[in-house]
Design a protein around this motif. Structure first.
Motif, PDB file in Angstrom:
ATOM      1  N   UNK A  13       5.017 -18.289  66.261  1.00 41.05           N
ATOM      2  CA  UNK A  13       3.554 -18.325  66.222  1.00 41.05           C
ATOM      3  C   UNK A  13       2.958 -17.018  65.737  1.00 41.05           C
ATOM      4  N   UNK A  14       3.770 -15.971  65.625  1.00 40.92           N
ATOM      5  CA  UNK A  14       3.280 -14.679  65.120  1.00 40.92           C
ATOM      6  C   UNK A  14       4.094 -14.259  63.895  1.00 40.92           C
ATOM      7  N   UNK A  15       4.466 -15.222  63.084  1.00 43.30           N
ATOM      8  CA  UNK A  15       5.369 -14.993  61.964  1.00 43.30           C
ATOM      9  C   UNK A  15       4.951 -13.796  61.109  1.00 43.30           C
ATOM     10  N   UNK A  16       3.677 -13.687  60.774  1.00 43.97           N
ATOM     11  CA  UNK A  16       3.204 -12.579  59.927  1.00 43.97           C
ATOM     12  C   UNK A  16       3.349 -11.235  60.626  1.00 43.97           C
ATOM     13  N   UNK A  17       3.362 -11.235  61.957  1.00 43.47           N
ATOM     14  CA  UNK A  17       3.476 -10.002  62.732  1.00 43.47           C
ATOM     15  C   UNK A  17       4.768  -9.915  63.524  1.00 43.47           C
ATOM     16  N   UNK A  18       5.763 -10.712  63.144  1.00 46.98           N
ATOM     17  CA  UNK A  18       7.014 -10.714  63.891  1.00 46.98           C
ATOM     18  C   UNK A  18       7.709  -9.350  63.771  1.00 46.98           C
ATOM     19  N   UNK A  19       8.530  -9.014  64.767  1.00 42.70           N
ATOM     20  CA  UNK A  19       9.218  -7.717  64.764  1.00 42.70           C
ATOM     21  C   UNK A  19      10.180  -7.563  63.583  1.00 42.70           C
ATOM     22  N   UNK A  20      10.475  -6.316  63.267  1.00 39.79           N
ATOM     23  CA  UNK A  20      11.389  -6.000  62.165  1.00 39.79           C
ATOM     24  C   UNK A  20      12.738  -6.681  62.336  1.00 39.79           C
ATOM     25  N   UNK A  21      13.286  -6.662  63.543  1.00 37.49           N
ATOM     26  CA  UNK A  21      14.599  -7.270  63.757  1.00 37.49           C
ATOM     27  C   UNK A  21      14.558  -8.759  63.405  1.00 37.49           C
TER      28      UNK A  21
END
Length: 98
Positions: A67-75
């Motif tokens: 749900x936060x694909x655009x802001x997902x973590x680097x890992x």
């Protein structure tokens, strides 16, 4: 929903039941994850929060997508769909379900 085998060349996030979304995700300083999705582990590190059943809090369980694909973590960005790590985690998850 049909699920290809762990070694399938057709592994896609929308057909794998998102087993990588059960892994511990340690956040990096540049990650732009919303605060509501962040937890602190026993070592004081910021990690993606999890639901009581172990799934990532950002996972939409109806679609099995982030749900936060655009802001997902680097890992998460570096975890290559269908790559060696993906296939290894998928195989372990499928084996545990047997």
């Amino acid at each position: 929903m049909a699920h290809p085998s762990a070694d399938s060349a057709a592994v896609r996030c929308d057909t794998c039941q998102a087993c990588c979304c059960r892994l511990k995700v340690v956040l990096q300083p540049d990650d732009a994850v919303p605060d509501a999705y962040i937890d602190v582990d026993a070592h004081g590190m910021q990690v993606m929060a999890r639901l009581e059943d172990g799934w990532c809090i950002a996972l939409d369980r109806d679609t099995m997508r982030c749900t936060i694909y655009a802001d997902r973590p680097l890992v998460c960005r570096e975890f290559a769909m269908g790559g060696a790590d993906c296939r290894e985690e998928r195989a372990a998850w499928l084996d545990a379900r047997r």
